[in-house]
Scaffold this active site. Structure first.
Site, PDB file in Angstrom:
ATOM      1  N   ARG A 210       0.833  -1.192   0.000  1.00 14.51           N
ATOM      2  CA  ARG A 210       0.000   0.000   0.000  1.00 14.51           C
ATOM      3  C   ARG A 210       0.876   1.253   0.000  1.00 14.51           C
ATOM      4  NH1 ARG A 210      -1.066  -1.920   5.305  1.00 14.51           N
ATOM      5  NH2 ARG A 210      -1.410  -3.872   4.183  1.00 14.51           N
ATOM      6  N   ASP A 213      -0.882   3.595   4.791  1.00 10.83           N
ATOM      7  CA  ASP A 213      -1.767   2.872   5.701  1.00 10.83           C
ATOM      8  C   ASP A 213      -1.903   3.715   6.956  1.00 10.83           C
ATOM      9  OD1 ASP A 213      -3.349   0.807   6.625  1.00 10.83           O
ATOM     10  OD2 ASP A 213      -1.677  -0.261   7.529  1.00 10.83           O
TER      11      ASP A 213
END
Length: 278
Positions: A210, A213
């Site tokens: 990602r 986060d």
């Protein structure tokens, strides 16, 4: 915590569902309770150590008259949040907004709404393992700072850590941010998800790669379990990449479920990890 009370401040303003209310206006009354640390003011007799209630009354009049709202709930919200922003010494504000001339076709005394805002300390875990990781984290922190109702107070050192859960991915850069906020937990979560989306976060693999986060780790000492949110974060006691940075900026913070400080939880995890390698 000290308490300053303002009762029945009269303000002529233009709020209401009906067009004539917003055109002709009517009289409203505002009562406000302001909570702050007054110890220094009490012992030094110094106005600079308190909040000038005369100026607060002027501010309330300004908030009430600068815009026209359909609902007095919205007007009361503006009073609360603007007072919290404009008077940094305040820890909590409670407002009652009375509308004695409300268009109700029967005898009545008054109607009112009541709302409040208070600062709560919260801790947000931040992480990234894609692209310019540090830049994504710094952008996310900047967007938190720009959000009304969030003040960033401390940021931990950013550390490199191995992936957790799904391990077939790049290393992470992790840290922790201390904020104070008047946003309710679910609203704070929504704002953090908006920041993630703005920074191109995609949720394709659980615990997967990602750009950013953002997790609410602690929200005061509240215990929250809803469909969308669990606080304290349910897996934080097993994550050194959370406990390490959190211990750096708030080792004394209290975990309301484990009934231990963050520092104690970090030491316990260190001991568990050491036993695994014995």
């Amino acid at each position: 915590m000290g308490h300053i009370g303002i009762r029945d401040l009269e303000v002529y303003a233009y709020h209401g569902v009906y067009p004539e209310e917003r055109e002709k206006g009517q009289t409203f009354y505002v009562s406000a309770d302001l909570y702050l640390d007054t110890w220094k003011a009490e012992h030094e007799d110094n106005l600079d150590a308190s909040v000038h209630y005369g100026l607060v009354c002027e501010s309330i009049k300004d908030y009430m008259t600068r815009e026209k709202y359909l609902l007095i709930e919205r007007a009361a919200d503006e009073i609360c949040e603007n007072l919290m922003e404009d008077y940094p010494k305040l820890n909590k504000v409670c407002v009652k907004l009375y509308k004695p001339e409300a268009p109700i076709p029967m005898p009545f005394g008054t109607v009112f709404v009541e709302t409040s805002r208070s600062w709560t300390e919260a801790y947000i875990a931040v992480g990234s393992n894609m692209g310019d990781k540090e830049n994504y984290i710094r952008q996310a922190i900047g967007m938190m700072e720009e959000t009304r109702g969030i003040q960033v107070e401390k940021v931990s050192e950013l550390i490199c850590t191995e992936p957790y859960g799904y391990t077939d991915q790049d290393i992470f850069l992790n840290g922790c941010v201390k904020i104070k906020t008047w946003l309710p937990p679910e609203v704070l979560l929504k704002r953090l998800q908006e920041i993630e989306l703005a920074l191109h976060r995609e949720r394709k693999i659980h615990w997967g790669p990602r750009t950013i986060d953002l997790d609410i780790i602690l929200y005061g000492e509240e215990i929250i379990h809803t469909k969308d949110l669990s606080v304290p974060h349910p897996d934080m006691t097993n994550r050194m990449f959370v406990l390490g940075p959190l211990d750096e900026i708030a080792g004394w913070a209290w975990h309301p479920v484990e009934q231990k400080t963050i520092h104690q939880l970090k030491e316990s995890l260190n001991e568990r990890e050491a036993k695994k390698h014995d």
